[in-house]
Enzyme design. Structure first.
Site, mmCIF file in Angstrom:
data_model
loop_
_atom_site.group_PDB
_atom_site.id
_atom_site.type_symbol
_atom_site.label_atom_id
_atom_site.label_comp_id
_atom_site.label_asym_id
_atom_site.label_seq_id
_atom_site.Cartn_x
_atom_site.Cartn_y
_atom_site.Cartn_z
ATOM 1 N N ASP A 109 4.274 -11.001 -7.107
ATOM 2 C CA ASP A 109 4.376 -9.335 -6.797
ATOM 3 C C ASP A 109 3.212 -9.009 -7.786
ATOM 4 O O ASP A 109 3.482 -8.764 -8.889
ATOM 5 C CB ASP A 109 5.622 -8.983 -7.221
ATOM 6 N N ARG A 166 3.145 -4.218 18.192
ATOM 7 C CA ARG A 166 3.699 -4.755 17.192
ATOM 8 C C ARG A 166 3.230 -6.151 16.988
ATOM 9 O O ARG A 166 3.238 -6.835 15.824
ATOM 10 C CB ARG A 166 5.204 -5.103 17.728
ATOM 11 N N LYS A 209 2.118 1.738 -3.529
ATOM 12 C CA LYS A 209 1.825 2.192 -4.842
ATOM 13 C C LYS A 209 0.256 2.199 -5.173
ATOM 14 O O LYS A 209 -0.528 3.106 -4.202
ATOM 15 C CB LYS A 209 2.521 1.358 -5.477
ATOM 16 N N TYR A 248 11.713 -5.398 -10.036
ATOM 17 C CA TYR A 248 12.048 -4.369 -9.465
ATOM 18 C C TYR A 248 13.582 -4.112 -8.908
ATOM 19 O O TYR A 248 14.050 -5.092 -8.248
ATOM 20 C CB TYR A 248 11.013 -4.156 -8.350
#
Length: 380
Positions: A175, A49, A200, A102
Site C-alpha cells: 500500500d 463498467r 489521497k 489502516y
C-alpha cells in the site's frame, strides 16, 4: 525514450483526443457505446463498467508512474483491496498484514474476508524477521505491507520483504498511499502489486474518492482486470477525470508537502507538549535509513504523541483552526485528527489498536509559517 516522472504525470495515457485534438482527456460520460455490427464494438468499448476511455487514460498513467505492467482504477481504495483479495486468495488461505494497518484495511480483513475463510496474522512490518515468522509456508498467499504505515509511520524494507514473500511462494503487496508514486515505487524494489487510495495524494484535492491496483506482471494484471469487470467496483468517468487532473501536479505538490512537513516535524520535536514525534525524516526514527534508501523524500504525514495523554491529544485536535479536523489525508489543505477515535476506531480492542494519545497530521501546501502558528496555539 525514457521520460521523467513529471513528464509521465502529464502525458502518459493522455495524448490529445484524436477526433477534436482536445489537449485534456475528455470525460466520456456514457454508460454504453454504439457498435458497428453485432459483436463488433468500436475500439473494443461496449459498456462503461468494462471499459471507458477516461478511466483507461487514468489506468495507463498509474501504471507508468509506478513502473508496472497493468494499472486498474476503482471506486475506492477498499474496493481495490477487496478485488485483489478475491482474485488472489481462496477460503483457507492466509495473509500477513501490518500490525498498525489502516483501520479500513483491518476492518476488511477482520469483518469481511475472515467471514469467507481468509485467515490473517498482524506483524510488525518494520521487522523483517517478524514478518518471516508470521508467514505460513503453503498457506500464505500475500504479504501485505504499508510503508510508511498508517498511522504510526513504520517503515518496511520493501526489497527484503519481497524476498521473504517470494521465498514462501507469496505475493508482496505494498500500500503506497502515504508515499505516493512520486516518493516511492515499490515495484522497482520487488513488489508484485501496488495499492493506492487515489483519494489521497494521487487525487490530491479532497474532491474525489478512488482506488487503484498496479501489477508488475501482465498475467496477474489480466486476472485482476477480469475481476475488476466481474465485480464491478469501478470509478465513474468524472471521478477518473478528477484523479487524472490531480496526477498532473503530483510531483510539485509532493515537494511542497515534504518541505512543510520537515519544518513542522522539527518544530514539534522540541515542543514541551509533545512526548514523541513520529516522522521518517527525523534521524532518530528507527526506519530513517531504510526510508532514505527507498524513498525520494519522507512524505507529508506526521504523527505525534501528546505529553498530556489522550485528553490533551483530543484538545489539540479541537483547538486547531487552519489544520482542519477531518478524516482522510493527502489533499492540498492540512488536516488533523485523533486516530483512536476517528480513522482507526474500528481497530479498538484489537492487536492493531493505536495509542490513545496519538495525533495525526496531514500537512498540506499552505504557507509553512501559518501552519506553525496554528500548531503553536493548538498545542497551548
Amino acid at each position: 525514450m525514457t521520460y521523467g516522472f513529471e513528464t509521465l504525470a502529464i502525458h502518459a495515457g493522455q495524448e490529445p483526443e484524436p477526433r477534436t485534438g482536445a489537449v485534456v482527456t475528455p470525460i466520456f460520460q456514457t454508460s454504453t457505446y454504439a457498435q458497428d455490427a453485432v459483436g463488433a464494438p468500436r475500439l473494443g468499448y461496449e459498456y462503461s463498467r468494462s471499459g471507458n476511455p477516461t478511466r483507461d487514460a487514468l489506468q495507463e498513467a498509474l501504471a507508468a508512474l509506478e513502473g508496472g505492467r497493468t494499472g486498474l482504477a476503482f471506486a475506492s481504495g477498499l474496493a481495490a483491496e477487496d478485488t485483489l483479495l478475491r482474485t488472489v486468495c481462496q477460503p483457507g488461505d492466509h495473509v500477513v498484514i501490518p500490525d498498525d494497518a489502516y483501520g479500513g484495511t483491518y476492518r476488511l480483513f477482520a469483518k469481511v474476508a475472515q467471514r469467507w475463510g481468509l485467515d490473517f496474522t498482524p506483524a510488525k512490518v518494520s521487522d523483517t524477521d517478524a514478518v518471516r515468522a508470521a508467514v505460513e509456508p503453503g498457506r500464505t498467499k500475500i504479504v501485505w505491507i504499508e510503508t510508511p504505515t498508517n498511522p504510526l509511520l513504520g517503515i518496511a524494507d520493501i526489497a527484503a520483504l519481497a524476498q521473504v514473500a517470494h521465498d514462501a511462494g507469496a505475493l508482496l503487496v505494498v500500500d503506497n498511499t502515504f508515499a505516493s508514486p512520486y516518493l516511492q515505487q515499490p515495484i522497482v524494489h520487488g513488489a508484485d502489486v501496488v495499492v493506492h487510495s487515489t483519494t489521497k495524494y494521487v487525487g490530491g484535492h479532497s474532491d474525489v474518492v478512488g482506488g487503484a491496483l498496479i501489477a508488475a506482471d501482465a498475467g496477474l494484471g489480466a486476472e485482476l482486470a477480469f475481476h475488476q469487470n466481474a465485480m464491478g467496483a469501478v470509478n465513474g468517468p468524472f471521478d477518473a477525470w478528477l484523479t487524472l487532473r490531480g496526477i498532473k501536479t503530483l510531483g510539485v505538490r509532493m515537494d511542497r508537502h515534504c518541505d512543510n512537513a520537515e519544518r513542522i516535524a522539527r518544530y514539534l520535536d522540541g515542543h514541551k507538549a509533545v512526548a514523541q514525534v513520529i516522522y521518517p525524516g527525523l534521524p532518530e526514527h528507527p526506519g530513517h535509513e531504510v526510508a532514505a534508501k527507498q524513498m525520494r523524500r519522507f512524505g507529508g504525514m506526521i504523527s505525534f504523541r501528546a505529553a498530556g495523554g489522550e485528553q490533551q491529544a483530543v484538545d489539540i485536535c479541537n483547538r486547531a483552526k487552519l489544520f482542519v479536523l477531518a478524516e482522510s489525508l493527502g489533499g492540498v489543505e492540512s488536516l488533523i485528527e485523533h486516530p483512536g477515535r476517528m480513522t482507526h476506531a474500528s481497530a479498538a480492542g484489537s492487536p492493531l489498536e493505536v495509542p490513545a494519545d496519538l495525533v495525526r497530521l496531514s500537512v498540506g501546501i499552505e504557507t509553512a509559517d501559518d501552519l506553525l502558528a496554528d500548531l503553536e496555539q493548538a498545542l497551548g
